[in-house]
Write a protein that holds these residues in place. Structure first.
Motif, PDB file in Angstrom:
ATOM      1  N   SER A  72       0.859  -1.185   0.000  1.00 43.54           N
ATOM      2  CA  SER A  72       0.000   0.000   0.000  1.00 43.54           C
ATOM      3  C   SER A  72       0.895   1.236   0.000  1.00 43.54           C
ATOM      4  O   SER A  72       2.084   1.170  -0.310  1.00 43.54           O
ATOM      5  CB  SER A  72      -0.929  -0.021   1.212  1.00 43.54           C
ATOM      6  OG  SER A  72      -0.197  -0.090   2.405  1.00 43.54           O
ATOM      7  N   TYR A  73       0.361   2.377   0.342  1.00 43.64           N
ATOM      8  CA  TYR A  73       1.128   3.626   0.375  1.00 43.64           C
ATOM      9  C   TYR A  73       1.693   3.973  -1.000  1.00 43.64           C
ATOM     10  O   TYR A  73       2.900   4.109  -1.176  1.00 43.64           O
ATOM     11  CB  TYR A  73       2.280   3.548   1.365  1.00 43.64           C
ATOM     12  CG  TYR A  73       1.915   3.138   2.766  1.00 43.64           C
ATOM     13  CD1 TYR A  73       1.002   3.868   3.508  1.00 43.64           C
ATOM     14  CD2 TYR A  73       2.484   2.011   3.349  1.00 43.64           C
ATOM     15  CE1 TYR A  73       0.674   3.488   4.815  1.00 43.64           C
ATOM     16  CE2 TYR A  73       2.159   1.630   4.647  1.00 43.64           C
ATOM     17  CZ  TYR A  73       1.251   2.369   5.372  1.00 43.64           C
ATOM     18  OH  TYR A  73       0.939   2.003   6.647  1.00 43.64           O
ATOM     19  N   ASN A  97      -1.803   8.404  -0.375  1.00 46.13           N
ATOM     20  CA  ASN A  97      -2.945   7.748   0.251  1.00 46.13           C
ATOM     21  C   ASN A  97      -2.540   6.381   0.777  1.00 46.13           C
ATOM     22  O   ASN A  97      -1.866   5.604   0.085  1.00 46.13           O
ATOM     23  CB  ASN A  97      -4.101   7.617  -0.745  1.00 46.13           C
ATOM     24  CG  ASN A  97      -5.383   7.168  -0.086  1.00 46.13           C
ATOM     25  OD1 ASN A  97      -5.607   5.989   0.138  1.00 46.13           O
ATOM     26  ND2 ASN A  97      -6.248   8.133   0.244  1.00 46.13           N
ATOM     27  N   ASN A  98      -2.982   6.056   1.995  1.00 48.56           N
ATOM     28  CA  ASN A  98      -2.577   4.816   2.651  1.00 48.56           C
ATOM     29  C   ASN A  98      -3.176   3.568   2.019  1.00 48.56           C
ATOM     30  O   ASN A  98      -2.703   2.463   2.287  1.00 48.56           O
ATOM     31  CB  ASN A  98      -2.959   4.862   4.124  1.00 48.56           C
ATOM     32  CG  ASN A  98      -2.194   5.914   4.892  1.00 48.56           C
ATOM     33  OD1 ASN A  98      -1.160   6.394   4.448  1.00 48.56           O
ATOM     34  ND2 ASN A  98      -2.714   6.295   6.045  1.00 48.56           N
ATOM     35  N   SER A  99      -4.241   3.706   1.225  1.00 47.33           N
ATOM     36  CA  SER A  99      -4.908   2.541   0.644  1.00 47.33           C
ATOM     37  C   SER A  99      -4.601   2.366  -0.833  1.00 47.33           C
ATOM     38  O   SER A  99      -5.267   1.596  -1.517  1.00 47.33           O
ATOM     39  CB  SER A  99      -6.427   2.649   0.845  1.00 47.33           C
ATOM     40  OG  SER A  99      -6.749   2.556   2.211  1.00 47.33           O
ATOM     41  N   GLY A 153       0.012   5.684  14.712  1.00 47.00           N
ATOM     42  CA  GLY A 153       1.042   5.569  13.700  1.00 47.00           C
ATOM     43  C   GLY A 153       2.393   5.222  14.306  1.00 47.00           C
ATOM     44  O   GLY A 153       2.590   5.233  15.522  1.00 47.00           O
ATOM     45  N   GLY A 213       1.092   7.046   9.488  1.00 48.76           N
ATOM     46  CA  GLY A 213       0.933   5.613   9.307  1.00 48.76           C
ATOM     47  C   GLY A 213      -0.052   5.009  10.279  1.00 48.76           C
ATOM     48  O   GLY A 213      -0.026   3.793  10.531  1.00 48.76           O
ATOM     49  N   ASP A 224      -3.892   3.875  11.729  1.00 49.01           N
ATOM     50  CA  ASP A 224      -5.085   3.228  11.179  1.00 49.01           C
ATOM     51  C   ASP A 224      -6.314   3.824  11.842  1.00 49.01           C
ATOM     52  O   ASP A 224      -6.378   3.922  13.074  1.00 49.01           O
ATOM     53  CB  ASP A 224      -5.062   1.717  11.439  1.00 49.01           C
ATOM     54  CG  ASP A 224      -3.951   1.015  10.692  1.00 49.01           C
ATOM     55  OD1 ASP A 224      -3.960   1.043   9.455  1.00 49.01           O
ATOM     56  OD2 ASP A 224      -3.071   0.425  11.346  1.00 49.01           O
ATOM     57  N   GLU A 241      -7.257   9.155   8.147  1.00 49.36           N
ATOM     58  CA  GLU A 241      -5.970   8.929   8.799  1.00 49.36           C
ATOM     59  C   GLU A 241      -5.043  10.130   8.626  1.00 49.36           C
ATOM     60  O   GLU A 241      -5.260  10.994   7.771  1.00 49.36           O
ATOM     61  CB  GLU A 241      -5.342   7.655   8.239  1.00 49.36           C
ATOM     62  CG  GLU A 241      -6.204   6.434   8.532  1.00 49.36           C
ATOM     63  CD  GLU A 241      -5.865   5.202   7.725  1.00 49.36           C
ATOM     64  OE1 GLU A 241      -6.293   4.103   8.127  1.00 49.36           O
ATOM     65  OE2 GLU A 241      -5.192   5.326   6.680  1.00 49.36           O
ATOM     66  N   SER A 259       0.442   9.241   5.154  1.00 48.50           N
ATOM     67  CA  SER A 259       1.352   8.121   4.926  1.00 48.50           C
ATOM     68  C   SER A 259       2.663   8.337   5.686  1.00 48.50           C
ATOM     69  O   SER A 259       3.128   9.472   5.825  1.00 48.50           O
ATOM     70  CB  SER A 259       1.630   7.966   3.432  1.00 48.50           C
ATOM     71  OG  SER A 259       0.442   7.662   2.727  1.00 48.50           O
ATOM     72  N   SER A 287      -4.729  11.390   4.870  1.00 45.42           N
ATOM     73  CA  SER A 287      -5.116  10.314   3.956  1.00 45.42           C
ATOM     74  C   SER A 287      -6.535   9.904   4.303  1.00 45.42           C
ATOM     75  O   SER A 287      -6.792   9.444   5.412  1.00 45.42           O
ATOM     76  CB  SER A 287      -4.165   9.115   4.098  1.00 45.42           C
ATOM     77  OG  SER A 287      -4.630   8.005   3.344  1.00 45.42           O
ATOM     78  N   ARG A 308       0.473  15.200   0.960  1.00 48.24           N
ATOM     79  CA  ARG A 308       1.811  14.724   1.337  1.00 48.24           C
ATOM     80  C   ARG A 308       2.858  15.816   1.194  1.00 48.24           C
ATOM     81  O   ARG A 308       2.813  16.628   0.269  1.00 48.24           O
ATOM     82  CB  ARG A 308       2.153  13.493   0.511  1.00 48.24           C
ATOM     83  CG  ARG A 308       3.292  13.581  -0.469  1.00 48.24           C
ATOM     84  CD  ARG A 308       3.419  12.336  -1.304  1.00 48.24           C
ATOM     85  NE  ARG A 308       4.661  12.264  -2.052  1.00 48.24           N
ATOM     86  CZ  ARG A 308       4.823  12.765  -3.269  1.00 48.24           C
ATOM     87  NH1 ARG A 308       3.835  13.376  -3.893  1.00 48.24           N
ATOM     88  NH2 ARG A 308       5.992  12.647  -3.891  1.00 48.24           N
TER      89      ARG A 308
END
Length: 743
Positions: free
Chosen positions: A47-48, A54-56, A175, A187, A189, A219, A222, A284, A320
């Protein structure tokens, strides 16, 4: 398994496939799609997506074929299907397994059996169907970084012909990267999801399954960290001079002095693998939902008709700080909203010795992207320390795809069989955009009026705001020959072709030029389709009902590869040339009794560029000795579990799983500063105490038990005037305790 559009035994399918049940995934601590590469040879799944923030965002590669750009202008190289529905965007492809019945990973080009072309392979996710009896399951987990994770599923039989299943889950966890500027943990969740399925079976011959799903993520951002900076590039020099860095001189070529002074943009901003030095806003988010209807009608013993209809929506944001320093070298703010509709119809024919599928597929997707990029060009008032300039990009992307496919199998004898298929695809890609520089504005700037005139006419637009279209069509085929030597040993040889259409690049920070002449033309830069041609030989074997070994070897010719180069500071897709990829994978399971199981796999890849297409004016390109991204030479795993029964009705099962991946690059240019330069070994362990008849279980686990330090994604622009490089590292060692109850 259902990879060939019908239920059949894994050992009877002449394709390279890894299949995992819910029990197998749980036993091996596979909690989401990004964990699948720990047990699947020649699969890389992370991911990332660095370019999205975006984390997904999923970066998925099978046998060296995939796509590093998870933004909306390019299709994924590996298709992800949820309950037979193709997910059109890479963002959202990284997801937790919260109500999964099974997962199948198909290696190699897919097209003559699937709704959408998938040039590298496919990941098929199947969620649980409603049960015939009232029941359900509950799970709760806690662990490192204040982990809180809960899940519940409930089967509801409503009548003799109607049943439903509802489920939902959430996950919250701090994170593991800390930002010095404000203490923000990156990072983390913070997600939840809801699912519902209704199955209606009015007769033995007809069934209809209606499904709805919803996912939400909010979130911090990243977990990027600073990796390197090119002190001789223009932007680092300019911001350093503007901040008053001692000894910094503009213009180049003298680099920024490598001294420990916060006014200097240099490598002293490398604060380690879990500390971020940026100060720009980061976030994110994701919101995704969809509905689908799957109807199956067994018209006769010979003919079955099937319809798969789906509508999905996806909204996401990735903000970011690309340079990960206090300077305004580069910050990106991407927002996207996609709507997709798909319709697939199939006619499955079974004539005993001959069987096949005839299908049609329609896919319609529209995506609206809103991107803002803040940067500091080397011009006053930047040298005086003023804020940077803001590029604004409003882009409307469209995809319409029609396809017809068929594949047939002929059992010539009880032992010998052949199959062949063909597919025709016609796709239209469209783009309309307003792209310009808004001047000195903040990263969350919202334009109220938009310019309408391009630069060549005295305006400020980088490209003409017209609608551009490109058409792509292909005819691809597949064939296989299989021979069953006995009940326990099958060999096969197969050939398959893959195709992925091209499209338009959507990122620009200057008026575009004709790359062959260098003359401004204000036209978007397009890229062509890529193709793959794969030959494979393999076998599937069982020995005494206790040992299973499946293996395959392959060679792929990969043409017109779509790779990310840099045009100025902008990452754009270009067709890079031709490469060959060869290798093999093998998987085994040893289960001498119901208490002991050992499983393992190994994958090998070797890739080589045969032809390189020169693209004028670009940097960060490939060379003849380069390797394709996410193509490690070796990958594999081994795991073992043994169940003890200390007392009646109680089971105690310790489990270990070891995954190994040799070095690999994360970009086309093979930038060593952001690569995984060493072999990575990850050890996961767990102990499960369960009372199966009573339905409860308690599991204690340790993930990344040896605290292995390794990158999972990276992005570099060292060759451009921005001069930055960034990485994301895997979460350090962490523990969990989970309590579950089935009823």
């Amino acid at each position: 398994m259902t990879a060939r559009r019908r239920e059949e035994n894994l050992q009877d399918t002449p394709v390279s496939i890894s299949a995992f049940s819910e029990e197998s995934l749980e036993r091996q601590q596979i909690e989401g799609t990004e964990d699948l590469d720990m047990i699947t040879p020649n699969l890389q799944f992370t991911s990332y997506g660095p370019l999205t923030g975006n984390n997904s965002a999923a970066q998925v590669f099978i046998r060296g074929i995939g796509q590093t750009d998870a933004t909306s202008a390019v299709d994924p190289g590996v298709g992800i299907y949820m309950d037979d529905v193709y997910l059109g965007r890479a963002v959202g492809g990284a997801m937790e397994f919260r109500d999964i019945a099974n997962v199948q990973v198909l290696r190699g080009p897919q097209g003559t059996l699937f709704g959408r072309n998938t040039i590298g392979g496919a990941v098929l996710l199947t969620t649980k169907d409603p049960g015939d009896e009232f029941g359900g399951e509950l799970k709760a987990r806690t662990g490192t970084d204040d982990l809180i994770q809960v899940f519940g599923g409930l089967d509801l039989p409503l009548s003799d012909t109607l049943a439903a299943r509802v489920s939902g889950g959430l996950k919250k966890r701090d994170g593991y990267v800390t930002r010095v500027f404000d203490g923000l943990d990156l990072g983390d969740d913070n997600t939840y999801n809801l699912n519902a399925k209704v199955r209606w079976e009015p007769t033995d011959a007809f069934s209809f399954v209606l499904k709805a799903d919803y996912a939400h993520e909010d979130e911090n951002g990243s977990p990027f960290v600073f990796t390197d900076i090119n002190e001789a590039q223009v932007f680092p020099i300019a911001v350093s001079v503007g901040a008053g860095c001692p000894g910094a001189v503009f213009p180049p070529p003298l680099p920024v002095p490598n001294i420990d002074d916060p006014r200097c943009a240099n490598d002293f901003y490398n604060l380690g693998e879990f500390t971020n030095g940026g100060n720009a806003p980061v976030t994110s988010t994701l919101e995704s939902w969809g509905v689908s209807g799957n109807a199956t009608w067994e018209v006769s013993d010979i003919l079955t008709l099937k319809s798969i209809s789906s509508y999905r929506r996806l909204e996401w944001k990735g903000l970011r700080d690309a340079d990960n320093t206090p300077f305004n070298i580069l910050t990106t703010n991407l927002e996207s909203e996609s709507k997709q509709f798909s319709q697939e119809v199939q006619a499955l024919v079974d004539l005993d010795a001959v069987s096949g599928v005839i299908g049609g597929y329609y896919f319609d997707e529209n995506t609206d992207d809103f991107t803002r990029v803040l940067f500091s060009p080397p011009a006053p008032p930047i040298l005086a320390g003023a804020p940077g300039l803001l590029d604004v990009q409003l882009v409307d992307l469209g995809t319409k795809s029609f396809a017809f496919f068929t594949e047939w199998n002929w059992d010539i004898t009880e032992r010998l069989g052949v199959s062949g298929g063909i597919r025709y695809t016609d796709e239209e890609k469209s783009m309309q955009a307003t792209i310009y520089n808004a001047g000195i504005e903040p990263i969350d700037f919202m334009p109220t009026t938009l310019p309408t005139t391009v630069t060549m006419n005295g305006g400020s637009l980088f490209i003409f705001p017209d609608e551009y279209t490109e058409d792509f069509s292909s005819v691809i085929g597949s064939a296989s020959l299989q021979y069953r030597w006995n009940d326990n040993f099958l060999t096969y040889f197969s050939w398959s072709q893959g195709f992925k259409s091209g499209g338009f690049n959507e990122r620009y920070n200057a008026a575009t030029v004709d790359l062959s002449t260098g003359i401004v033309n204000n036209q978007p830069i397009s890229f062509d389709e890529e193709t793959a041609n794969t030959y494979e030989i393999g076998f599937k074997s069982d020995f005494g009902g206790v040992f299973r070994l499946n293996a395959s070897g392959f060679r792929t010719k990969y043409d017109d590869i779509q790779l990310i180069y840099r045009l100025g500071i902008v990452p754009l897709l270009f067709n890079a040339g031709t490469a060959t990829i060869s290798g093999f994978e093998a998987e085994f399971t040893y289960a001498p009794n119901r208490d002991f199981i050992v499983d393992g796999s190994v994958g090998h890849l070797r890739d080589e560029f045969k032809d390189i297409i020169a693209v004028p004016l670009t940097t960060a390109t490939v060379g003849p000795d380069n390797s394709l991204p996410f193509t490690p030479s070796w990958s594999g795993h081994i795991g073992a579990a043994y169940t003890l029964r200390p007392m009646d009705g109680i089971e105690l099962t310790p489990r270990v799983n070891l995954a190994i991946t040799t070095s690999q690059f994360f970009d086309a240019a093979n930038t060593v500063e952001v690569a995984q330069n060493d072999t990575v070994t990850v050890l996961n362990t767990s102990v499960k105490l369960a009372a199966p008849e009573q339905g409860w279980a308690l599991t204690v686990g340790l993930q990344n038990a040896t605290d292995e330090l390794y990158p999972v994604a990276g992005n570099a622009s060292l060759s451009t005037s921005t001069g930055y490089a960034e990485n994301i590292y895997a979460r350090p060692r962490n523990w969990f305790v989970e309590l579950s109850y089935d009823f």
